[in-house]
Write a protein that holds these residues in place. Structure first.
Motif, PDB file in Angstrom:
ATOM      1  N   GLU A   1      60.583  39.185 -45.828  1.00 49.26           N
ATOM      2  CA  GLU A   1      60.305  39.675 -44.486  1.00 49.26           C
ATOM      3  C   GLU A   1      61.027  40.996 -44.292  1.00 49.26           C
ATOM      4  N   LYS A   2      60.501  41.829 -43.386  1.00 50.63           N
ATOM      5  CA  LYS A   2      61.095  43.140 -43.142  1.00 50.63           C
ATOM      6  C   LYS A   2      61.350  43.315 -41.649  1.00 50.63           C
ATOM      7  N   ILE A   3      62.527  43.845 -41.330  1.00 48.36           N
ATOM      8  CA  ILE A   3      62.883  44.159 -39.944  1.00 48.36           C
ATOM      9  C   ILE A   3      63.187  45.652 -39.873  1.00 48.36           C
ATOM     10  N   ALA A   4      62.522  46.336 -38.960  1.00 47.36           N
ATOM     11  CA  ALA A   4      62.696  47.781 -38.816  1.00 47.36           C
ATOM     12  C   ALA A   4      63.814  48.077 -37.824  1.00 47.36           C
ATOM     13  N   ILE A   5      64.660  49.031 -38.200  1.00 48.81           N
ATOM     14  CA  ILE A   5      65.757  49.476 -37.336  1.00 48.81           C
ATOM     15  C   ILE A   5      65.363  50.803 -36.691  1.00 48.81           C
ATOM     16  N   TYR A   6      65.273  50.796 -35.354  1.00 52.06           N
ATOM     17  CA  TYR A   6      65.029  52.024 -34.625  1.00 52.06           C
ATOM     18  C   TYR A   6      66.309  52.407 -33.870  1.00 52.06           C
ATOM     19  N   SER A   7      66.229  53.329 -32.955  1.00 50.64           N
ATOM     20  CA  SER A   7      67.444  53.827 -32.300  1.00 50.64           C
ATOM     21  C   SER A   7      68.142  52.741 -31.497  1.00 50.64           C
ATOM     22  N   THR A   8      67.371  51.986 -30.704  1.00 49.21           N
ATOM     23  CA  THR A   8      67.981  50.983 -29.813  1.00 49.21           C
ATOM     24  C   THR A   8      67.353  49.605 -29.953  1.00 49.21           C
ATOM     25  N   THR A   9      66.487  49.419 -30.922  1.00 53.68           N
ATOM     26  CA  THR A   9      65.804  48.127 -31.068  1.00 53.68           C
ATOM     27  C   THR A   9      65.726  47.714 -32.527  1.00 53.68           C
ATOM     28  N   LEU A  10      65.502  46.426 -32.707  1.00 44.60           N
ATOM     29  CA  LEU A  10      65.212  45.838 -34.011  1.00 44.60           C
ATOM     30  C   LEU A  10      63.866  45.142 -33.890  1.00 44.60           C
ATOM     31  N   THR A  11      62.952  45.470 -34.769  1.00 41.85           N
ATOM     32  CA  THR A  11      61.585  44.949 -34.658  1.00 41.85           C
ATOM     33  C   THR A  11      61.151  44.285 -35.963  1.00 41.85           C
ATOM     34  N   PRO A  12      60.737  42.997 -35.888  1.00 46.69           N
ATOM     35  CA  PRO A  12      60.754  42.093 -34.730  1.00 46.69           C
ATOM     36  C   PRO A  12      62.157  41.581 -34.457  1.00 46.69           C
TER      37      PRO A  12
ATOM     38  N   TYR B   1      64.656  53.135 -39.723  1.00 44.75           N
ATOM     39  CA  TYR B   1      63.686  54.136 -39.295  1.00 44.75           C
ATOM     40  C   TYR B   1      64.208  54.892 -38.067  1.00 44.75           C
ATOM     41  N   LYS B   2      65.496  54.912 -37.890  1.00 44.45           N
ATOM     42  CA  LYS B   2      66.105  55.500 -36.699  1.00 44.45           C
ATOM     43  C   LYS B   2      65.747  56.973 -36.553  1.00 44.45           C
ATOM     44  N   ARG B   3      65.410  57.387 -35.325  1.00 44.23           N
ATOM     45  CA  ARG B   3      65.147  58.787 -35.009  1.00 44.23           C
ATOM     46  C   ARG B   3      65.982  59.216 -33.821  1.00 44.23           C
ATOM     47  N   PRO B   4      66.593  60.410 -33.848  1.00 41.04           N
ATOM     48  CA  PRO B   4      66.639  61.308 -34.996  1.00 41.04           C
ATOM     49  C   PRO B   4      67.340  60.646 -36.171  1.00 41.04           C
ATOM     50  N   LYS B   5      67.085  61.170 -37.355  1.00 49.16           N
ATOM     51  CA  LYS B   5      67.588  60.547 -38.565  1.00 49.16           C
ATOM     52  C   LYS B   5      69.109  60.385 -38.519  1.00 49.16           C
ATOM     53  N   GLY B   6      69.533  59.199 -38.865  1.00 51.63           N
ATOM     54  CA  GLY B   6      70.952  58.932 -38.900  1.00 51.63           C
ATOM     55  C   GLY B   6      71.200  57.545 -39.457  1.00 51.63           C
ATOM     56  N   SER B   7      72.439  57.233 -39.756  1.00 50.64           N
ATOM     57  CA  SER B   7      72.772  55.930 -40.312  1.00 50.64           C
ATOM     58  C   SER B   7      72.961  54.900 -39.208  1.00 50.64           C
ATOM     59  N   SER B   8      72.772  53.634 -39.555  1.00 45.61           N
ATOM     60  CA  SER B   8      73.000  52.513 -38.650  1.00 45.61           C
ATOM     61  C   SER B   8      73.896  51.508 -39.352  1.00 45.61           C
ATOM     62  N   VAL B   9      74.715  50.803 -38.568  1.00 46.65           N
ATOM     63  CA  VAL B   9      75.616  49.790 -39.128  1.00 46.65           C
ATOM     64  C   VAL B   9      75.115  48.417 -38.702  1.00 46.65           C
ATOM     65  N   LEU B  10      74.709  47.614 -39.691  1.00 53.35           N
ATOM     66  CA  LEU B  10      74.174  46.271 -39.432  1.00 53.35           C
ATOM     67  C   LEU B  10      75.308  45.258 -39.483  1.00 53.35           C
ATOM     68  N   VAL B  11      75.377  44.426 -38.439  1.00 48.27           N
ATOM     69  CA  VAL B  11      76.465  43.458 -38.317  1.00 48.27           C
ATOM     70  C   VAL B  11      75.893  42.039 -38.297  1.00 48.27           C
ATOM     71  N   SER B  12      76.448  41.163 -39.112  1.00 51.80           N
ATOM     72  CA  SER B  12      76.117  39.736 -39.053  1.00 51.80           C
ATOM     73  C   SER B  12      77.130  39.061 -38.144  1.00 51.80           C
ATOM     74  N   GLU B  13      76.670  38.553 -36.999  1.00 50.42           N
ATOM     75  CA  GLU B  13      77.578  37.922 -36.054  1.00 50.42           C
ATOM     76  C   GLU B  13      78.046  36.557 -36.547  1.00 50.42           C
ATOM     77  N   ASP B  14      77.446  36.072 -37.627  1.00 49.06           N
ATOM     78  CA  ASP B  14      77.857  34.797 -38.216  1.00 49.06           C
ATOM     79  C   ASP B  14      78.698  35.009 -39.467  1.00 49.06           C
ATOM     80  N   GLY B  15      79.037  36.266 -39.746  1.00 49.52           N
ATOM     81  CA  GLY B  15      79.897  36.565 -40.874  1.00 49.52           C
ATOM     82  C   GLY B  15      79.265  36.341 -42.237  1.00 49.52           C
ATOM     83  N   LEU B  16      77.925  36.487 -42.304  1.00 52.00           N
ATOM     84  CA  LEU B  16      77.250  36.302 -43.602  1.00 52.00           C
ATOM     85  C   LEU B  16      77.553  37.451 -44.548  1.00 52.00           C
ATOM     86  N   TRP B  17      77.828  38.610 -44.014  1.00 56.77           N
ATOM     87  CA  TRP B  17      78.153  39.769 -44.834  1.00 56.77           C
ATOM     88  C   TRP B  17      79.089  40.692 -44.056  1.00 56.77           C
ATOM     89  N   GLU B  18      79.711  41.562 -44.812  1.00 52.51           N
ATOM     90  CA  GLU B  18      80.518  42.590 -44.169  1.00 52.51           C
ATOM     91  C   GLU B  18      79.598  43.639 -43.554  1.00 52.51           C
TER      92      GLU B  18
END
Length: 286
Positions: A205-216, A232-249
């Protein structure tokens, strides 16, 4: 009356005969040349052969209107896809590879851009000024087998050329049957490859990262399935993904890049974007 000498009469007659013989020689030479030209033409016609060539397969084309048409294309490795801008009203568009296969490419109206896909996989593309317009290219393996089948069709047509000329009705029926069989075989191979590829990707499955949303923002999967987050954030930039259950750093994902995680245990898991509290999503593992 003066009578010419016999020698003069003989000389005049002799000269007359020489002129007549020379004219005959010229006419005879012309006849020989004409016969040579005619025989050469017949020989060339006899040696001429009919060459039957199968039509070249055109590139897969994606037409850019207000959306991509088609949005999805299945090809084999080594094949090319061509994008053509027919957007109305006429205006340039910027074609973007979400997988960074090429640099951002500007296409003026009526212009085209082609790219050859060498590696199997699924690749996404979009328009810079309208990222909601998306398309995908699925690259399958195994074209060499299909190419061999297509080449055998061309060989068969050439080998049966003489039979086609002597008995065209019967020969054309045979060729139609063989071509039909080759088409059916090609379709069977392609269908098997599609089924195999679908089996390979059905648990992804794939989840797209935009500026203020995650889809789906909600996904239900089975144990052992993999989820990929693509930036897919615009303008182009990095995003930091956080697992609130501590599955990953915390995972920093640059634009166009992805992070994947395989869920082995059942449960409900929540993740978010650092610094964007409203950007949250949930994965339910059954």
């Amino acid at each position: 009356m003066v009578i010419p000498k016999r020698s003069s009469i003989q000389s005049w007659k002799t000269g007359g005969f020489k002129t007549e013989d020379r004219n005959k020689s010229i006419i005879f030479a012309l006849l020989i040349v004409a016969l040579l030209i005619t025989s050469t033409g017949f020989a060339a016609a006899k040696e001429a052969t009919i060459v039957v060539k199968s039509a070249d397969t055109p590139d897969n084309r994606v037409v850019i209107f207000s959306a991509f048409s088609p949005e999805k294309i299945d090809i084999h490795s080594g094949e090319s896809v061509t994008w053509i801008n027919f957007k109305k009203p006429k205006a340039p568009v910027v074609l973007v590879s979400a997988d960074e296969l090429w640099e951002e490419t500007t296409l003026n109206y009526g212009k085209a851009f082609s790219f050859t896909f060498e590696n199997p996989g699924t690749y996404s593309f979009t328009l810079k000024d309208n990222p909601d317009i998306k398309g995908t290219v699925t690259v399958l393996a195994g074209e060499s087998q299909n190419a061999s089948s297509e080449n055998s069709v061309g060989t068969t047509v050439t080998a049966e050329k003489a039979q086609v000329q002597s008995n065209p009705d019967s020969s054309m029926k045979n060729l139609e049957v063989k071509n039909k069989e080759n088409v059916e075989n090609k379709e069977n191979v392609k269908n098997k490859e599609n089924v195999k590829n679908k089996e390979n990707v059905k648990n992804k499955e794939k989840i797209a990262i935009y500026s203020t949303t995650l889809t789906p923002n909600l996904i239900e999967i089975e144990k052992g399935s993999t989820v990929s987050w693509v930036n897919y954030k615009r303008p182009k930039g990095s995003s930091v993904l956080v697992s609130e259950d501590g599955l990953w750093e915390k995972q920093t994902i640059n634009y166009g890049k992805a992070f994947s995680y395989t869920f082995e245990n059942s449960g409900t898991y929540t993740f978010s974007l650092e610094g964007v509290p409203e950007a949250k999503a949930t994965v339910v593992v059954k």
